[in-house]
Design a protein around this motif. Structure first.
Motif, PDB file in Angstrom:
ATOM      1  N   MET A   1       1.297   9.742  -5.338  1.00 26.18           N
ATOM      2  CA  MET A   1       1.944   8.709  -4.552  1.00 26.18           C
ATOM      3  C   MET A   1       0.921   7.802  -3.873  1.00 26.18           C
ATOM      4  O   MET A   1       1.188   6.636  -3.673  1.00 26.18           O
ATOM      5  N   ASN A   2      -0.247   8.385  -3.505  1.00 23.31           N
ATOM      6  CA  ASN A   2      -1.286   7.557  -2.887  1.00 23.31           C
ATOM      7  C   ASN A   2      -1.729   6.446  -3.827  1.00 23.31           C
ATOM      8  O   ASN A   2      -2.004   5.338  -3.391  1.00 23.31           O
ATOM      9  N   LEU A   3      -1.807   6.760  -5.116  1.00 29.29           N
ATOM     10  CA  LEU A   3      -2.214   5.760  -6.093  1.00 29.29           C
ATOM     11  C   LEU A   3      -1.200   4.621  -6.144  1.00 29.29           C
ATOM     12  O   LEU A   3      -1.576   3.446  -6.191  1.00 29.29           O
ATOM     13  N   ILE A   4       0.073   4.962  -6.101  1.00 25.55           N
ATOM     14  CA  ILE A   4       1.120   3.934  -6.112  1.00 25.55           C
ATOM     15  C   ILE A   4       1.018   3.058  -4.872  1.00 25.55           C
ATOM     16  O   ILE A   4       1.127   1.827  -4.957  1.00 25.55           O
ATOM     17  N   LEU A   5       0.805   3.666  -3.715  1.00 25.74           N
ATOM     18  CA  LEU A   5       0.680   2.892  -2.479  1.00 25.74           C
ATOM     19  C   LEU A   5      -0.553   1.992  -2.518  1.00 25.74           C
ATOM     20  O   LEU A   5      -0.506   0.851  -2.051  1.00 25.74           O
ATOM     21  N   LYS A   6      -1.646   2.500  -3.074  1.00 27.75           N
ATOM     22  CA  LYS A   6      -2.860   1.672  -3.183  1.00 27.75           C
ATOM     23  C   LYS A   6      -2.644   0.511  -4.142  1.00 27.75           C
ATOM     24  O   LYS A   6      -3.102  -0.606  -3.891  1.00 27.75           O
ATOM     25  N   LEU A   7      -1.943   0.763  -5.244  1.00 26.29           N
ATOM     26  CA  LEU A   7      -1.647  -0.325  -6.178  1.00 26.29           C
ATOM     27  C   LEU A   7      -0.717  -1.358  -5.554  1.00 26.29           C
ATOM     28  O   LEU A   7      -0.890  -2.562  -5.752  1.00 26.29           O
ATOM     29  N   LEU A   8       0.266  -0.891  -4.789  1.00 28.46           N
ATOM     30  CA  LEU A   8       1.146  -1.828  -4.086  1.00 28.46           C
ATOM     31  C   LEU A   8       0.364  -2.630  -3.046  1.00 28.46           C
ATOM     32  O   LEU A   8       0.609  -3.826  -2.875  1.00 28.46           O
ATOM     33  N   GLY A   9      -0.568  -1.997  -2.369  1.00 25.02           N
ATOM     34  CA  GLY A   9      -1.407  -2.704  -1.405  1.00 25.02           C
ATOM     35  C   GLY A   9      -2.275  -3.755  -2.074  1.00 25.02           C
ATOM     36  O   GLY A   9      -2.424  -4.867  -1.559  1.00 25.02           O
ATOM     37  N   THR A  10      -2.819  -3.418  -3.232  1.00 23.50           N
ATOM     38  CA  THR A  10      -3.625  -4.385  -3.978  1.00 23.50           C
ATOM     39  C   THR A  10      -2.767  -5.553  -4.445  1.00 23.50           C
ATOM     40  O   THR A  10      -3.166  -6.710  -4.345  1.00 23.50           O
ATOM     41  N   GLY A  11      -1.572  -5.247  -4.938  1.00 20.13           N
ATOM     42  CA  GLY A  11      -0.655  -6.304  -5.364  1.00 20.13           C
ATOM     43  C   GLY A  11      -0.248  -7.201  -4.214  1.00 20.13           C
ATOM     44  O   GLY A  11      -0.189  -8.429  -4.354  1.00 20.13           O
ATOM     45  N   ALA A  12       0.014  -6.596  -3.061  1.00 21.37           N
ATOM     46  CA  ALA A  12       0.376  -7.378  -1.883  1.00 21.37           C
ATOM     47  C   ALA A  12      -0.783  -8.263  -1.446  1.00 21.37           C
ATOM     48  O   ALA A  12      -0.583  -9.413  -1.038  1.00 21.37           O
ATOM     49  N   SER A  13      -1.989  -7.757  -1.544  1.00 22.98           N
ATOM     50  CA  SER A  13      -3.170  -8.534  -1.173  1.00 22.98           C
ATOM     51  C   SER A  13      -3.350  -9.731  -2.103  1.00 22.98           C
ATOM     52  O   SER A  13      -3.615 -10.846  -1.640  1.00 22.98           O
ATOM     53  N   ILE A  14      -3.184  -9.508  -3.388  1.00 28.79           N
ATOM     54  CA  ILE A  14      -3.323 -10.600  -4.351  1.00 28.79           C
ATOM     55  C   ILE A  14      -2.238 -11.647  -4.142  1.00 28.79           C
ATOM     56  O   ILE A  14      -2.515 -12.853  -4.105  1.00 28.79           O
ATOM     57  N   LEU A  15      -1.012 -11.193  -3.995  1.00 31.64           N
ATOM     58  CA  LEU A  15       0.109 -12.119  -3.797  1.00 31.64           C
ATOM     59  C   LEU A  15      -0.042 -12.913  -2.508  1.00 31.64           C
ATOM     60  O   LEU A  15       0.139 -14.138  -2.498  1.00 31.64           O
ATOM     61  N   THR A  73      -1.840  -0.884   4.063  1.00 30.71           N
ATOM     62  CA  THR A  73      -1.876   0.150   3.030  1.00 30.71           C
ATOM     63  C   THR A  73      -2.283   1.493   3.630  1.00 30.71           C
ATOM     64  O   THR A  73      -1.671   2.522   3.324  1.00 30.71           O
ATOM     65  N   GLN A  74      -3.291   1.494   4.485  1.00 32.28           N
ATOM     66  CA  GLN A  74      -3.716   2.742   5.118  1.00 32.28           C
ATOM     67  C   GLN A  74      -2.621   3.334   5.996  1.00 32.28           C
ATOM     68  O   GLN A  74      -2.412   4.547   6.015  1.00 32.28           O
ATOM     69  N   ARG A  75      -1.909   2.465   6.710  1.00 28.44           N
ATOM     70  CA  ARG A  75      -0.792   2.937   7.532  1.00 28.44           C
ATOM     71  C   ARG A  75       0.300   3.558   6.667  1.00 28.44           C
ATOM     72  O   ARG A  75       0.881   4.586   7.020  1.00 28.44           O
ATOM     73  N   ALA A  76       0.601   2.944   5.537  1.00 31.65           N
ATOM     74  CA  ALA A  76       1.624   3.479   4.640  1.00 31.65           C
ATOM     75  C   ALA A  76       1.194   4.820   4.059  1.00 31.65           C
ATOM     76  O   ALA A  76       2.008   5.748   3.950  1.00 31.65           O
ATOM     77  N   ILE A  77      -0.087   4.948   3.713  1.00 25.44           N
ATOM     78  CA  ILE A  77      -0.579   6.220   3.181  1.00 25.44           C
ATOM     79  C   ILE A  77      -0.502   7.306   4.244  1.00 25.44           C
ATOM     80  O   ILE A  77      -0.068   8.432   3.966  1.00 25.44           O
ATOM     81  N   GLN A  78      -0.891   6.994   5.475  1.00 23.62           N
ATOM     82  CA  GLN A  78      -0.821   7.983   6.556  1.00 23.62           C
ATOM     83  C   GLN A  78       0.617   8.380   6.842  1.00 23.62           C
ATOM     84  O   GLN A  78       0.915   9.554   7.071  1.00 23.62           O
ATOM     85  N   ARG A  79       1.517   7.416   6.825  1.00 24.26           N
ATOM     86  CA  ARG A  79       2.930   7.701   7.059  1.00 24.26           C
ATOM     87  C   ARG A  79       3.475   8.606   5.964  1.00 24.26           C
ATOM     88  O   ARG A  79       4.234   9.538   6.219  1.00 24.26           O
ATOM     89  N   TYR A  80       3.085   8.353   4.711  1.00 22.51           N
ATOM     90  CA  TYR A  80       3.548   9.171   3.613  1.00 22.51           C
ATOM     91  C   TYR A  80       2.992  10.596   3.717  1.00 22.51           C
ATOM     92  O   TYR A  80       3.698  11.539   3.440  1.00 22.51           O
ATOM     93  N   PRO A  84       6.126  13.239   3.504  1.00 26.52           N
ATOM     94  CA  PRO A  84       6.298  12.842   2.106  1.00 26.52           C
ATOM     95  C   PRO A  84       7.716  13.024   1.593  1.00 26.52           C
ATOM     96  O   PRO A  84       8.153  12.346   0.685  1.00 26.52           O
ATOM     97  N   GLU A  85       8.491  13.922   2.192  1.00 31.27           N
ATOM     98  CA  GLU A  85       9.851  14.141   1.711  1.00 31.27           C
ATOM     99  C   GLU A  85      10.813  13.029   2.125  1.00 31.27           C
ATOM    100  O   GLU A  85      11.807  12.770   1.467  1.00 31.27           O
ATOM    101  N   ILE A  86      10.503  12.304   3.206  1.00 28.50           N
ATOM    102  CA  ILE A  86      11.369  11.218   3.666  1.00 28.50           C
ATOM    103  C   ILE A  86      11.141   9.979   2.835  1.00 28.50           C
ATOM    104  O   ILE A  86      12.071   9.276   2.476  1.00 28.50           O
ATOM    105  N   VAL A  87       9.881   9.681   2.524  1.00 30.42           N
ATOM    106  CA  VAL A  87       9.538   8.475   1.766  1.00 30.42           C
ATOM    107  C   VAL A  87       9.988   8.693   0.358  1.00 30.42           C
ATOM    108  O   VAL A  87      10.635   7.997  -0.281  1.00 30.42           O
TER     109      VAL A  87
END
Length: 87
Positions: A1-15, A73-80, A84-87
């Motif tokens: 899941m961390n990889l997905i969050l990092k990819l989403l963070g990268t996508g958000a940064s590019i966008l 992205t770091q905040r989302a990873i820490q929250r997850y 992890p069961e809620i996210v």
């Protein structure tokens, strides 16, 4: 899941970088009445001052966007990792 969050963070940064570049170009055109000084080849119409100001503003905005998306992205990873069961 961390990889997905990092990819989403990268996508958000590019966008957000693309959107910010368009907004900076629009604001520059409205404020100065000229196109942004981006052409590196043969365009000596732009003064050095305007080119430097545009570069500084663009660099500052891109740095702020990078920092904010990295923090998000770091905040989302820490929250997850906490729940992890809620996210």
């Amino acid at each position: 899941m961390n990889l997905i969050l990092k990819l989403l963070g990268t996508g958000a940064s590019i966008l957000s970088g693309i959107v910010a570049a368009k907004v900076i170009d629009f604001i520059w055109t409205k404020a100065t009445g000229n196109e942004p000084p981006k052409d590196a080849e043969g365009s000596l119409e732009n003064s050095l001052r305007s080119a430097v100001v545009f570069a500084v503003v663009s660099g500052a905005v891109s740095s702020v966007i990078r920092v904010l998306t990295n923090r998000g992205t770091q905040r989302a990873i820490q929250r997850y990792q906490k729940t992890p069961e809620i996210v």
